[in-house]
Design a protein around this motif. Structure first.
Motif, mmCIF file in Angstrom:
data_model
loop_
_atom_site.group_PDB
_atom_site.id
_atom_site.type_symbol
_atom_site.label_atom_id
_atom_site.label_comp_id
_atom_site.label_asym_id
_atom_site.label_seq_id
_atom_site.Cartn_x
_atom_site.Cartn_y
_atom_site.Cartn_z
ATOM 1 N N LYS A 95 47.665 34.668 43.814
ATOM 2 C CA LYS A 95 46.495 33.931 44.327
ATOM 3 C C LYS A 95 45.840 34.719 45.457
ATOM 4 C CE LYS A 95 47.146 29.873 42.118
ATOM 5 N NZ LYS A 95 46.943 30.069 40.720
ATOM 6 N N ALA A 96 45.985 36.051 45.399
ATOM 7 C CA ALA A 96 45.389 36.980 46.361
ATOM 8 C C ALA A 96 45.820 36.687 47.798
ATOM 9 C CB ALA A 96 43.870 36.987 46.236
ATOM 10 N N ALA A 97 47.079 36.285 47.962
ATOM 11 C CA ALA A 97 47.576 35.900 49.288
ATOM 12 C C ALA A 97 47.420 37.004 50.330
ATOM 13 C CB ALA A 97 49.036 35.472 49.187
ATOM 14 N N GLU A 98 47.758 38.245 49.966
ATOM 15 C CA GLU A 98 47.659 39.345 50.922
ATOM 16 C C GLU A 98 46.202 39.611 51.290
ATOM 17 O OE1 GLU A 98 49.185 39.569 47.978
ATOM 18 O OE2 GLU A 98 51.288 40.009 48.372
ATOM 19 N N LEU A 99 45.346 39.599 50.292
ATOM 20 C CA LEU A 99 43.925 39.826 50.534
ATOM 21 C C LEU A 99 43.338 38.700 51.380
ATOM 22 C CD1 LEU A 99 41.480 41.581 50.060
ATOM 23 C CD2 LEU A 99 41.147 40.447 47.867
ATOM 24 N N GLN A 100 43.737 37.478 51.094
ATOM 25 C CA GLN A 100 43.257 36.343 51.873
ATOM 26 C C GLN A 100 43.705 36.466 53.326
ATOM 27 O OE1 GLN A 100 44.074 32.507 50.204
ATOM 28 N NE2 GLN A 100 43.120 31.422 51.885
ATOM 29 N N SER A 101 44.937 36.875 53.549
ATOM 30 C CA SER A 101 45.430 37.057 54.923
ATOM 31 C C SER A 101 44.635 38.137 55.644
ATOM 32 C CB SER A 101 46.918 37.428 54.909
ATOM 33 O OG SER A 101 47.683 36.350 54.455
ATOM 34 N N LEU A 102 44.349 39.234 54.959
ATOM 35 C CA LEU A 102 43.552 40.299 55.564
ATOM 36 C C LEU A 102 42.161 39.807 55.918
ATOM 37 C CD1 LEU A 102 43.032 43.237 56.392
ATOM 38 C CD2 LEU A 102 42.429 43.688 53.993
ATOM 39 N N ILE A 103 41.511 39.099 55.007
ATOM 40 C CA ILE A 103 40.162 38.587 55.250
ATOM 41 C C ILE A 103 40.165 37.620 56.433
ATOM 42 C CG2 ILE A 103 38.342 37.117 54.281
ATOM 43 C CD1 ILE A 103 39.058 38.403 51.530
ATOM 44 N N GLU A 104 41.137 36.729 56.488
ATOM 45 C CA GLU A 104 41.217 35.761 57.583
ATOM 46 C C GLU A 104 41.510 36.444 58.916
ATOM 47 O OE1 GLU A 104 44.094 33.027 56.022
ATOM 48 O OE2 GLU A 104 42.577 31.929 54.863
ATOM 49 N N PHE A 105 42.368 37.455 58.899
ATOM 50 C CA PHE A 105 42.667 38.204 60.114
ATOM 51 C C PHE A 105 41.420 38.921 60.627
ATOM 52 C CE2 PHE A 105 43.969 42.421 61.816
ATOM 53 C CZ PHE A 105 44.448 41.980 63.043
ATOM 54 N N LEU A 106 40.732 39.629 59.733
ATOM 55 C CA LEU A 106 39.508 40.319 60.133
ATOM 56 C C LEU A 106 38.465 39.338 60.647
ATOM 57 C CD1 LEU A 106 39.219 42.968 57.281
ATOM 58 C CD2 LEU A 106 39.905 43.355 59.663
ATOM 59 N N ASP A 107 38.358 38.181 60.000
ATOM 60 C CA ASP A 107 37.415 37.153 60.432
ATOM 61 C C ASP A 107 37.740 36.696 61.857
ATOM 62 O OD1 ASP A 107 35.202 35.247 59.755
ATOM 63 O OD2 ASP A 107 36.811 33.776 60.084
ATOM 64 N N ALA A 108 39.023 36.507 62.145
ATOM 65 C CA ALA A 108 39.441 36.083 63.485
ATOM 66 C C ALA A 108 39.100 37.139 64.533
ATOM 67 C CB ALA A 108 40.940 35.781 63.498
ATOM 68 N N LEU A 109 39.072 38.402 64.114
ATOM 69 C CA LEU A 109 38.712 39.491 65.026
ATOM 70 C C LEU A 109 37.213 39.716 65.112
ATOM 71 C CD1 LEU A 109 41.376 42.190 64.083
ATOM 72 C CD2 LEU A 109 41.351 40.748 66.125
ATOM 73 N N GLY A 110 36.464 39.016 64.265
ATOM 74 C CA GLY A 110 35.018 39.179 64.270
ATOM 75 C C GLY A 110 34.518 40.245 63.308
ATOM 76 N N PHE A 111 35.324 40.558 62.306
ATOM 77 C CA PHE A 111 34.953 41.555 61.306
ATOM 78 C C PHE A 111 34.943 40.929 59.920
ATOM 79 C CE2 PHE A 111 37.114 44.022 64.651
ATOM 80 C CZ PHE A 111 36.122 44.923 64.964
ATOM 81 N N ARG A 112 34.412 41.683 58.954
ATOM 82 C CA ARG A 112 34.491 41.279 57.550
ATOM 83 C C ARG A 112 34.544 42.528 56.688
ATOM 84 N NH1 ARG A 112 28.770 40.326 55.008
ATOM 85 N NH2 ARG A 112 27.521 41.380 56.550
ATOM 86 N N LEU A 113 35.085 42.368 55.508
ATOM 87 C CA LEU A 113 35.126 43.463 54.546
ATOM 88 C C LEU A 113 33.756 43.640 53.909
ATOM 89 C CD1 LEU A 113 38.462 42.797 52.616
ATOM 90 C CD2 LEU A 113 38.009 44.586 54.289
ATOM 91 N N ALA A 114 33.430 44.846 53.560
ATOM 92 C CA ALA A 114 32.181 45.123 52.869
ATOM 93 C C ALA A 114 32.451 46.076 51.721
ATOM 94 C CB ALA A 114 31.162 45.728 53.823
ATOM 95 N N ILE A 115 31.743 45.903 50.646
ATOM 96 C CA ILE A 115 31.829 46.789 49.498
ATOM 97 C C ILE A 115 30.493 47.501 49.375
ATOM 98 C CG2 ILE A 115 32.106 46.926 46.999
ATOM 99 C CD1 ILE A 115 33.869 44.437 47.169
ATOM 100 N N VAL A 116 30.547 48.817 49.287
ATOM 101 C CA VAL A 116 29.322 49.608 49.142
ATOM 102 C C VAL A 116 29.480 50.575 47.975
ATOM 103 C CG1 VAL A 116 28.673 49.434 51.578
ATOM 104 C CG2 VAL A 116 30.091 51.329 50.821
#
Length: 106
Positions: free
Chosen positions: A82-103
């Motif tokens: 259920k993408a647990a690791e990816l979800q944790s990374l996204i939530e962690f980055l969000d808490a730091l004020g960042f987000r992932l981007a795809i280019v």
């Protein structure tokens, strides 16, 4: 899922796949699926978006066997965890004020 028609009587899915042949649009589409909303991260939406991009590349005959195998492996992993690791990374980055981007690579 209800099928939505565009002005040219093509299904929405056909229109979407056609638009995802553009690397910039495909990158933006996948990037949106990585964002958090009020309900958090939706791994099923990401899986669906990745499949749509793969479908677009297949229609263009622009999907290597390696990419296809990697997609199948990733899709299976996202389904099982259920993408647990990816979800944790996204939530962690969000808490730091960042987000992932795809280019697009160019």
């Amino acid at each position: 899922m209800k099928e939505v028609k565009t002005q040219r009587s093509r299904s929405y899915h056909e229109y979407l796949i056609s638009s995802l042949k553009d690397p910039e649009r495909a990158a933006g589409y996948m990037g949106v699926m990585l964002e958090l909303d009020e309900e958090g991260f939706e791994p099923e939406l990401l899986r669906s978006a990745l499949k749509d991009v793969v479908d677009a590349r297949e229609q263009m005959n622009n999907l290597s066997e390696e990419a296809k195998k990697r997609f199948e492996k990733l899709d299976k992993m996202l389904l099982e965890t259920k993408a647990a690791e990816l979800q944790s990374l996204i939530e962690f980055l969000d808490a730091l004020g960042f987000r992932l981007a795809i280019v697009a690579k160019d």
